[in-house]
Design an enzyme around this catalytic site. Sequence first.
Site, PDB file in Angstrom:
ATOM      1  N   HIS A 401       0.821  -1.204   0.000  1.00 49.50           N
ATOM      2  CA  HIS A 401       0.000   0.000   0.000  1.00 49.50           C
ATOM      3  C   HIS A 401       0.855   1.255   0.000  1.00 49.50           C
ATOM      4  CE1 HIS A 401      -2.324   3.232   1.903  1.00 49.50           C
ATOM      5  NE2 HIS A 401      -3.306   2.744   1.160  1.00 49.50           N
ATOM      6  N   ARG A 495      -8.675   1.977  -8.845  1.00 48.43           N
ATOM      7  CA  ARG A 495      -8.906   1.226  -7.612  1.00 48.43           C
ATOM      8  C   ARG A 495     -10.124   1.767  -6.868  1.00 48.43           C
ATOM      9  NH1 ARG A 495      -4.414  -1.945  -6.047  1.00 48.43           N
ATOM     10  NH2 ARG A 495      -2.562  -1.546  -7.320  1.00 48.43           N
ATOM     11  N   GLU A 639      -4.440 -12.644 -12.178  1.00 47.07           N
ATOM     12  CA  GLU A 639      -3.473 -12.501 -11.085  1.00 47.07           C
ATOM     13  C   GLU A 639      -3.364 -13.749 -10.221  1.00 47.07           C
ATOM     14  OE1 GLU A 639      -4.463  -9.016  -8.771  1.00 47.07           O
ATOM     15  OE2 GLU A 639      -6.600  -9.431  -8.844  1.00 47.07           O
ATOM     16  N   THR A 662       0.287  -8.361 -11.936  1.00 40.14           N
ATOM     17  CA  THR A 662       1.555  -9.076 -11.705  1.00 40.14           C
ATOM     18  C   THR A 662       1.991  -9.060 -10.249  1.00 40.14           C
ATOM     19  OG1 THR A 662       2.501  -7.049 -12.585  1.00 40.14           O
ATOM     20  CG2 THR A 662       2.659  -9.029 -13.957  1.00 40.14           C
ATOM     21  N   ASN A 663       1.412  -8.155  -9.468  1.00 36.19           N
ATOM     22  CA  ASN A 663       1.787  -8.148  -8.050  1.00 36.19           C
ATOM     23  C   ASN A 663       1.362  -9.474  -7.424  1.00 36.19           C
ATOM     24  OD1 ASN A 663       2.306  -5.528  -8.734  1.00 36.19           O
ATOM     25  ND2 ASN A 663       0.526  -4.684  -7.662  1.00 36.19           N
ATOM     26  N   ASP A 664       0.105  -9.820  -7.650  1.00 36.13           N
ATOM     27  CA  ASP A 664      -0.390 -11.080  -7.098  1.00 36.13           C
ATOM     28  C   ASP A 664       0.095 -12.277  -7.909  1.00 36.13           C
ATOM     29  OD1 ASP A 664      -1.858 -10.594  -4.729  1.00 36.13           O
ATOM     30  OD2 ASP A 664      -3.338  -9.518  -5.922  1.00 36.13           O
ATOM     31  N   CYS A 711      -1.582  -4.167 -15.227  1.00 37.11           N
ATOM     32  CA  CYS A 711      -1.759  -3.052 -14.297  1.00 37.11           C
ATOM     33  C   CYS A 711      -1.022  -3.266 -12.996  1.00 37.11           C
ATOM     34  CB  CYS A 711      -3.231  -2.779 -14.040  1.00 37.11           C
ATOM     35  SG  CYS A 711      -4.087  -4.184 -13.325  1.00 37.11           S
TER      36      CYS A 711
HETATM   37  C1  PEP Z   1      -1.887  -6.787  -8.777  1.00 37.11           C
HETATM   38  O1  PEP Z   1      -2.067  -7.748  -8.029  1.00 37.11           O
HETATM   39  O2  PEP Z   1      -0.953  -6.731  -9.613  1.00 37.11           O
HETATM   40  C2  PEP Z   1      -2.778  -5.629  -8.700  1.00 37.11           C
HETATM   41  C3  PEP Z   1      -2.663  -4.644  -9.572  1.00 37.11           C
HETATM   42  O3  PEP Z   1      -3.686  -5.589  -7.682  1.00 37.11           O
HETATM   43  P1  PEP Z   1      -3.324  -5.227  -6.153  1.00 37.11           P
HETATM   44  O4  PEP Z   1      -1.952  -4.598  -6.151  1.00 37.11           O
HETATM   45  O5  PEP Z   1      -4.378  -4.337  -5.678  1.00 37.11           O
HETATM   46  O6  PEP Z   1      -3.366  -6.581  -5.507  1.00 37.11           O
HETATM   47 MG    MG Z   2      -3.987  -7.913  -6.997  1.00 31.77          MG
END
Ligand code: PEP
Ligand code: MG
Length: 762
Positions: A401, A495, A639, A662-664, A711
């Site tokens: 965050h 978001r 994801e 790609t974060n998840d 994203c």
């Molecule tokens: C992600 O997971 O890449 C994503 C954009 O969502 P968040 O960062 O909210 O999990």
């Molecule tokens: Mg995510």
Amino acid sequence: MKTVVWFREVGKDDVPLVGGKGANLGEMARAGFPIPPGFIVTSDAYFYFLKVTGLDKRIYPLLDELDVEDTAKLQETAAQIQRMIVAAEVPGEIEKDIVKAYEELSKKATSHIKPKDIWVAVRSSATAEDLPEASFAGQQATFLYVRGAKSVVEHVKKCWASLFTARAIYYRSKQGFDHRKVGIAVVVQKMVNSEVSGVMFTAHPVDGSPVIIIEAAYGLGEAVVSGMVTPDEYVVDKATLKIKEKKVAKQTKMVVQKPEGGTEEKPVPEELQEKQKLPDDKIVKLAEIGRRIEEHYGHPQDIEWALEHENLYIVQSRAITTIGKTGGGPTTSEEDEPILKGLPASPGVATGKVKIVHDLSDLPKVREGDVLVTTMTTPDMVPAMQRAAAIVTDEGGMTCHAAIVSRELGIPAVVGTGNATKVLKDGDIVTVDAYKGVVYRGKVEKEDVVRKKHVEVIRSALPYPTATLVKVNVALPEAAERAAQTNADGVGLLRAEHMITSTGKHPVWFLKNDKLDDLTEAVKRGIRIGAEKFYPKPVWYRTFDARTDEFRHLQGGEGEPEEDNPMLGWHGIRRSLDQPELIMAEFEAIKQLHEEGLDNVGVMIPFTASVEEYVEAKKLARKVGLIPHKMVDFGIMVETPAAALTIEDYLKARIDFLSFGTNDLTQLTLGVDRNNAHVQRLFNEKHPSVLKLINYVIRKAKKHGVETSICGQAGSDPEMVRKLVRMGIDSVSANIDAVDKIREVVFREERRIMLERARRGI
Ligand code: PEP
Ligand code: MG
């Protein structure tokens, strides 16, 4: 009872009567320092006002029965009390005294025979000195450029009312102060029409060395204090009063008085922009005054000053509190060892005072220009993050965050340091180098040149026409304006979380209190900003996706389950399907926006692992009338490895687009908790396994003619984006600050591909 006193009638021991600010001004006026003249409406006057009007009998019972944790009630009560004060009549005898003092002040400042009303500043002056500053003094109102006796009386009342902002009430309650005993005085002081103004430290604020540092800029001092302009800096030897160093800064804008009162920003005339602001003789004179003030108080001072018609004035003086707290010694240099190391989550360099935030009650102590240090940021911290010069966290990776919001706000951030909240203490001065991901003790002379240069170069470059669309991610609805200035090809991730949490309530609260319409309104309000700014470019709204540990603090969030691993827990579409009313309220918002003509808003479903979830979500959308009522683009985030590997099922179920989270996806593919500092070195979106999944999905999507996008944070990484362009991705969505750079990267990569093909004769 003394309702009004002149500065010279009071001194430093009169805090209970005239407040800290008033006592300080009195003390300096008595000692013969050049203070703009003025008077103080005492705290006795305030208490008398409450008594005579009977307000005390109405206000205190309201506070006695108030549960300050009930945010809505707190705000309502605060507003009610403030309204009561402003609406009440000031007792005749007090009004008479204020009017008389103001007229006398005007006479003295203009002419005894033909006096003219003068401009004054009306400032609150806190009487309870032992209350922590942030919970008291900093929160009361100040009004500049007030003129006319009636208006002065009104503004005095407004200062009194400001003792009852929600924040002030909250903190007094939390810290066990008796509301009945806390009073307030009001300073009424002739406005100095500063041609040049600034601040002066009578010792080095970090190491205490015997120099006088003066900062000077054109116009009113607030431009310097708020950091809006870079001031000149002069260093004077405290013993000899010799000028040792001068740094002259170019100043293009300044804050000045508006003819009708209040202040405004104005350009600095070109011929003055690069000139030294304060002539040498005035620098020496000011330093000499500073030295005397320090002698008077017996402690180094932090002084606000102003120059008007050749006359120097001292507007405020307080003890420097930072000296020695940083461990003494000389100013740190860049060669020194950093005291903390973490990940460079949002680029930039900043120096500031540390404010540790353990819980939400610490937030108000974060002032403009401080360094916010916390275990991990949460959405309720956003207003404080906006004030901060830099952010440092114990935990988290590049996609936490703190990282996401800091990048969006353009604030340097270093995350995942492990123990910043233990190593640092409130009041420490530190320099955060968020290019390198390190924190130094003290002020490190290090200009944020890379950032400035980067922005200038990119901004002055020609626009790059690209075939691959370059979109932007938006987390804070208010950032949509900045996002739109990037000329991005749409919003690839809007978001929802901050739209909802800005209400101070957890989504579940709306459900429990039967207020789903309000939830719809909040979502509508949040989306509308971006949708209008970008219209007709597409804006993909991602439905609510917060982990259970993120929003517990919000009203209604108390009942959130404690999960061992919230990252793998109850969030995204799996949760929305368990609480269909909530996602339907979101769908309703989008439907209504479409009906208003904002038909560029699409829906993106997060954290799906089975096609059935997507099908279910669409059913709910149909129930609300969102589809097929209008042609709304409906897509998914890819994801989870599960969604990637079964992408054909989703394609058959007719997704209109997909976007790689790609974060998840990286977290789940590599088994690396994205928020766990211990394993961040293993977090790699370019790991062959992640790239394989992405490549597989793009190939399948191409067959169905479905738009692919990204994203996650990797969409702002040039190396990753080059790879994605080669894989044939249709769009990439980057952070606001990365959009220009990514557009250039995409442009060059596309040209390279074409050139390679041409050379190979394809
Ligand atoms: C992600 O997971 O890449 C994503 C954009 O969502 P968040 O960062 O909210 O999990
Ligand atoms: Mg995510």
